[in-house]
Each structure stands twice: as structure tokens, then as C-alpha cells.
Design an enzyme around this catalytic site. Structure first.
Site, PDB file in Angstrom:
ATOM      1  N   HIS A 289       0.862  -1.190   0.000  1.00 32.22           N
ATOM      2  CA  HIS A 289       0.000   0.000   0.000  1.00 32.22           C
ATOM      3  C   HIS A 289       0.895   1.236   0.000  1.00 32.22           C
ATOM      4  O   HIS A 289       2.132   1.111  -0.049  1.00 32.22           O
ATOM      5  CB  HIS A 289      -0.944  -0.035   1.210  1.00 32.22           C
ATOM      6  CG  HIS A 289      -0.246  -0.326   2.514  1.00 32.22           C
ATOM      7  ND1 HIS A 289       0.659   0.551   3.079  1.00 32.22           N
ATOM      8  CD2 HIS A 289      -0.286  -1.399   3.334  1.00 32.22           C
ATOM      9  CE1 HIS A 289       1.112   0.043   4.205  1.00 32.22           C
ATOM     10  NE2 HIS A 289       0.572  -1.165   4.380  1.00 32.22           N
TER      11      HIS A 289
ATOM     12  N   HIS B  65       4.057   1.325   2.289  1.00 30.60           N
ATOM     13  CA  HIS B  65       5.247   0.658   1.752  1.00 30.60           C
ATOM     14  C   HIS B  65       5.901   1.534   0.674  1.00 30.60           C
ATOM     15  O   HIS B  65       7.122   1.644   0.602  1.00 30.60           O
ATOM     16  CB  HIS B  65       4.870  -0.680   1.110  1.00 30.60           C
ATOM     17  CG  HIS B  65       4.289  -1.685   2.068  1.00 30.60           C
ATOM     18  ND1 HIS B  65       2.978  -2.094   1.995  1.00 30.60           N
ATOM     19  CD2 HIS B  65       4.839  -2.367   3.104  1.00 30.60           C
ATOM     20  CE1 HIS B  65       2.745  -2.998   2.938  1.00 30.60           C
ATOM     21  NE2 HIS B  65       3.855  -3.182   3.630  1.00 30.60           N
TER      22      HIS B  65
HETATM   23  P1  AMP Z   1       4.896  -5.158   6.463  1.00 30.92           P
HETATM   24  O1  AMP Z   1       4.740  -5.543   5.041  1.00 30.92           O
HETATM   25  O2  AMP Z   1       3.596  -4.905   7.153  1.00 30.92           O
HETATM   26  O3  AMP Z   1       5.807  -6.082   7.221  1.00 30.92           O
HETATM   27  O4  AMP Z   1       5.610  -3.747   6.460  1.00 30.92           O
HETATM   28  C1  AMP Z   1       6.820  -3.561   5.789  1.00 30.92           C
HETATM   29  C2  AMP Z   1       7.388  -2.229   6.196  1.00 30.92           C
HETATM   30  O5  AMP Z   1       6.461  -1.191   5.853  1.00 30.92           O
HETATM   31  C3  AMP Z   1       7.619  -2.133   7.714  1.00 30.92           C
HETATM   32  O6  AMP Z   1       8.810  -1.430   7.965  1.00 30.92           O
HETATM   33  C4  AMP Z   1       6.407  -1.356   8.169  1.00 30.92           C
HETATM   34  O7  AMP Z   1       6.624  -0.630   9.363  1.00 30.92           O
HETATM   35  C5  AMP Z   1       6.197  -0.417   6.995  1.00 30.92           C
HETATM   36  N1  AMP Z   1       4.809   0.069   6.994  1.00 30.92           N
HETATM   37  C6  AMP Z   1       3.686  -0.677   7.096  1.00 30.92           C
HETATM   38  N2  AMP Z   1       2.594   0.122   7.106  1.00 30.92           N
HETATM   39  C7  AMP Z   1       3.051   1.396   7.004  1.00 30.92           C
HETATM   40  C8  AMP Z   1       2.409   2.681   6.975  1.00 30.92           C
HETATM   41  N3  AMP Z   1       1.097   2.814   7.053  1.00 30.92           N
HETATM   42  N4  AMP Z   1       3.196   3.772   6.877  1.00 30.92           N
HETATM   43  C9  AMP Z   1       4.549   3.656   6.812  1.00 30.92           C
HETATM   44  N5  AMP Z   1       5.208   2.471   6.838  1.00 30.92           N
HETATM   45  C10 AMP Z   1       4.473   1.361   6.939  1.00 30.92           C
END
Ligand code: AMP
Length: 278
Positions: free
Chosen positions: A32, A35
């Protein structure tokens, strides 16, 4: 965008960037705007940007959460190439755990609180997979979201303890217009659940004001429980902590040094969020 699924070929490809800066954005996919903000930040600061997509089983304490974790690989590939990401590493479990790992991580106090308290073994799995990705990609800098603030603290600790020569950046949480933190797990929410999920962000902003007005956490927690009950969302925790080390606090000493963290279940979907107090 070049796509790699195996370790050897991506290592060989990265050889040519030995003297260049490599930015790494590890993700679990179902991408999203949150990311993509990490990708954008990395692109600004590095010669090449590598994204990884891997749903790491060892960091899931709940098998149903792992099974139901959204997977949207085709769309993710389009989003990443549109965002100008240079490389994607999307390995299988067989690649990442070719040798069944016996390693576990203990981050001391840092993984006994908040997420660590409710997700046994989660940060050990995070430590393991992030170490593997750091070793495979050998980035100059790695990008993580504030949305998973405890994870960022854990990884900072990992980098220091294992002496990885990697800089880290924590990128501000990207939110929907109404304030809901973007999350891959939001894909699991029905429209009705999506409306109830907003209670996390609403509680954070409400609680922040109460804390800044001098209220203690115990009272703030009582009020938050009521808000959650109204929305039929199960509050797991709301905690005030020191931004540097996540030591839990009862009241605000210095807003600039404080973070407020929350987690709850909307139906069976577990969501987290946090805000800085200043
Ligand atoms: P995930 O795919 O959920 O493991 O997230 C991958 C990376 O994206 C991690 O470093 C998360 O903290 C970051 N992330 C997830 N959601 C958000 C968001 N809404 N805003 C900024 N970074 C995010």
C-alpha cells in the site's frame, strides 16, 4: 525491475553495485502507500533500491494470522515497478529456511513488552529474517515504518548488537484520509469492520490530548477501554513509552520523548498503531 527468487543470483547481480549505495525495504507484500513511501524515501537517498516480499512464518505466533495474511504478488510487482523500485527479492520458504534454523533472539526487556508480550516469539522471528535479508542484500541503508515502532527499535538493537554496517531510517506512518494507519491487514476488514477499526487512531489522538493535559495512563486506559467497548473492538493494550528505549511510563515527562502505542482486535483481525506525543 529485476525480480529474484534465489539467493545466489541476486548476490551475483548486486556485485556490480559494490561501490554504490543500496537501499533496502523489507516487506511482507500486500503493498500500500505506506510501503511505497519507504521505496520513495530509499530512492531519494540511494543509487539502487531493493524491496523484499516475504511472509516470514517464524514471526507469526498465530497460524490463522499467517494463513489469512493477504497475498497480492501480481499487484505488488506492478506497484513496485511503477514506484521505480530497481530490484525485488521474493524468496520461498525453501530458500529462506533451506537449513532449518535453530537460532533464536532475545532482545531483553525490549521484546517482553507491548507486541512482544502478546506475540510470543514474534520478534525472534523478525530478528532472524531481517538478519538473513541484511546478509543477502548487504544494504547501505534499510527503511522501516513508524507504524511498527517497536519493530524499528528491535532492529536498531539488532544492528548494534550484531554490528551490521547498515544505517536505519524510520519513515512516518502513512494514513488513510480519516486517520486509519495503512496496513496490509486492512484488506481483511469488511466495510463495517473498517469503520470500527478507526477507534485505534481516534483513541490515540484522544488519549494524547488527555496525557498532555496531565492525566495519568491508568485513567487514560479506563477511558480508552470505554471507547473500544462502544465500537465492539477488543483493546489489547494502550501504553505510553519512552521513544528511545520503550520503557513504559505512567505519565508524560517530556512530550518530545514519548510515544503512545495501541493494539486491538477488530473481529479476528489484529491491528496496531502509535503516535508520537510531539
Ligand atoms: P509489512 O509488510 O507490514 O511487514 O511492512 C513492511 C514495512 O512497511 C515495515 O517497515 C512497516 O513498518 C512499513 N509500513 C507498514 N505500514 C506502514 C504505513 N502505514 N506507513 C509507513 N510504513 C508502513
Amino acid at each position: 525491475m529485476e525480480i529474484f527468487r534465489e539467493v545466489k543470483p541476486i548476490r551475483a547481480f548486486l556485485e556490480q553495485f559494490k561501490n554504490k549505495s543500496i537501499g533496502l525495504v523489507p516487506t511482507m507484500g500486500a503493498l500500500h502507500q505506506g510501503h511505497l513511501e519507504l521505496i520513495k524515501t530509499s530512492k531519494k537517498e540511494n543509487n539502487i533500491t531493493v524491496a523484499t516480499i516475504y511472509v516470514n512464518p517464524t514471526q507469526f505466533n498465530n497460524p490463522i494470522d499467517l494463513e489469512k495474511y493477504p497475498r497480492t504478488m501480481d499487484r505488488d510487482i506492478l506497484l513496485l515497478s511503477d514506484a521505480g523500485c530497481d530490484l525485488l527479492f521474493c524468496p520461498s520458504n525453501e530458500v529462506m529456511y533451506a537449513l532449518k534454523s535453530s537460532l533464536t533472539f532475545d532482545f531483553g526487556q525490549l521484546d517482553k513488552i507491548l507486541e512482544g508480550k502478546f506475540r510470543a516469539g514474534h520478534f525472534s522471528g523478525v530478528g532472524l529474517i531481517v538478519s538473513k535479508l541484511f546478509n543477502v542484500i548487504q544494504p547501505t541503508k534499510a527503511y522501516f515504518g513508524q507504524k511498527d515502532y517497536q519493530q524499528f527499535q528491535i532492529i536498531s538493537n539488532l544492528v548494534q548488537q550484531l554490528m551490521f554496517n547498515i544505517a536505519l531510517e524510520c519513515v512516518a506512518t502513512v494514513r488513510e484520509k480519516d486517520g486509519l494507519a495503512m496496513s496490509s491487514r486492512n484488506l481483511r476488514l469488511t466495510q463495517e469492520m473498517r469503520a470500527r477499526a478507526l477507534v485505534l487512531y481516534q483513541s490515540l489522538t484522544f488519549a494524547k490530548q488527555l496525557l498532555l493535559d496531565g492525566m495519568e495512563m491508568a485513567m487514560v486506559r479506563e477511558k480508552t477501554i470505554k471507547l473500544f467497548e462502544q465500537k465492539e473492538v477488543k483493546l489489547e493494550y494502550i501504553e505510553l513509552a519512552d521513544r528511545k528505549n520503550l520503557i513504559l511510563l505512567n505519565f508524560v515527562v517530556d512530550p518530545k520523548e514519548s510515544v503512545l502505542l495501541i493494539s486491538g482486535y477488530v473481529g479476528e483481525v489484529r491491528l496496531i498503531d502509535n503516535i508520537f506525543l510531539a
